[in-house]
Design an enzyme around this catalytic site. Structure first.
Site, short mmCIF file in Angstrom:
data_model
loop_
_atom_site.label_atom_id
_atom_site.label_comp_id
_atom_site.label_asym_id
_atom_site.label_seq_id
_atom_site.Cartn_x
_atom_site.Cartn_y
_atom_site.Cartn_z
N HIS A 19 0.87 -1.23 -0.01
CA HIS A 19 -0.07 0.07 -0.05
C HIS A 19 0.92 1.31 -0.11
CE1 HIS A 19 -3.44 -2.54 1.19
NE2 HIS A 19 -2.47 -3.20 1.82
N GLU A 200 -7.05 -12.20 6.47
CA GLU A 200 -6.05 -11.79 7.35
C GLU A 200 -6.48 -11.86 8.52
OE1 GLU A 200 -5.68 -7.54 6.52
OE2 GLU A 200 -3.56 -7.42 7.49
#
Ligand code: ADE
Ligand code: ZN
Length: 338
Positions: A19, A200
């Site tokens: 990211h 996750e």
């Protein structure tokens, strides 16, 4: 014999889960805040780093969205991207598929063009000056609704030929992939590749949904897939790439210790795992650091390191013709490095 750390740094690698807003270092946060006259709730870099003690994903996201507020101009996004590319060039990284979160910026009033134009110009400079290729993935924020994702896809229309795919990030629990079924169908119809964070913090059912409802080309993270033997079989048989992020998993308490990180187990089960940094400025390490620390903690062999490097290219959105020279370079490096 060269050390594991030299071997890892020398191996040609790609990063598939990064990211770009998560590469904002505290020093740069102060620099952007100063030049854009944005006030920060911290006085020093040390205070910022001290705040990076997370017990789960949401703890991190709260501070990550706050930090992103210093990004105001195309130049900021360009500089952010170039700072990241310079770091990973030194890590032996040759190709990056980077995420950005347009809604984090448009929701605070920036035009859609600012982030995307700044990033694309940073990516062009990285190719020209560092020889690193890259592709851009637009992420939808899953804590927002599907209409907002549709509005984002529409705003991205003028840039779609320069965006390789869409992704899904932010708070996973309570926001299953199926919430975005329609916008993923639309993205596919526009020729985009599809990825999604799943497994996750979320359960194996979210990974099934990412596969069967969204039809993704890659799973970001995927750790909790290991709780479901049928899912492991499905992922292994289909050769689905998992973009695993070990230091992120440690810092967000997805694992208690790197020594028990499932990366080696994933490879043993025939899963196509890759190693990535996620949000390196927040999680204590860029690409090579993730490889080096995890390899030492779980005991990866040279052959497993080579497999991980190859997976990072074959799992990318590069064409087979573009992937081939990277695979040859990996083999040549591994042969020469005994
Ligand atoms: N946004 C940035 N990093 C993320 C992560 N690890 N999971 C979900 N959303 C994110
Ligand atoms: Zn991520």
């Amino acid at each position: 014999m060269i050390t594991d750390s030299e071997f890892i740094r020398g191996l040609p690698k790609a990063e598939l889960h990064l990211h770009i807003e998560g590469s904002l270092e505290p020093e740069q946060m102060f620099e952007f805040a100063r030049r854009n006259r944005v006030s920060l709730p911290f006085r020093t870099v040390e205070e910022v780093r001290a705040a990076y003690a997370f017990s789960n994903l949401q703890d991190f996201l709260d501070i990550y969205y706050q930090g992103a507020a210093v990004l105001q101009t195309e130049q900021d996004f360009h500089d952010l991207a170039m700072a990241y590319f310079r770091r990973v060039a030194a890590d032996g990284c040759r190709h990056v598929e980077l995420f950005f979160d347009p809604q984090t910026h448009t929701d605070r009033g920036l035009p859609f063009s600012v982030a995307v134009e700044g990033l694309l110009s940073g990516m062009a400079e990285a190719k020209a000056s560092l020889g690193i290729t890259s592709k851009l993935i637009l992420c939808f924020l899953r804590h927002l609704d599907e209409d907002a994702a549709f509005a984002t896809l529409k705003a991205a229309e003028p840039w779609l030929s320069r965006i390789v795919g869409v992704g899904l990030d932010s708070s996973e629990l309570g926001h299953p992939p199926s919430k975005f079924a329609k916008v993923y169908r639309e993205a596919r119809a526009r020729g985009l590749n599809l990825v999604a964070h799943a497994g996750e913090e979320g359960p194996p059912e979210y990974v099934w949904e990412a596969l069967d409802v969204l039809g993704v080309d890659r799973i970001d993270h995927g750790n909790r897939s290991l709780e479901d033997a049928g899912l492991v079989e499905r992922l292994a048989k289909s050769g689905m790439t998992l973009t695993v992020c070990p230091l992120s998993n440690l810092r967000l308490c997805v694992v208690d210790d790197l020594k028990v990180h499932p990366l080696k187990r994933m490879l043993g089960l025939g899963l196509k795992a890759t190693v990535n940094s996620d949000d390196p400025a927040y999680f204590g390490g860029y690409l090579a650091e993730n490889w080096i620390q995890t390899s030492a903690a779980v005991g990866l062999t040279r052959s497993e390191l080579v497999t991980l490097a190859k997976n990072s290219f074959t799992g990318s959105f590069l064409t087979p013709a573009e992937v081939a020279p990277h695979l040859a370079a990996i083999d040549a490096f591994a042969k020469g490095a005994v």
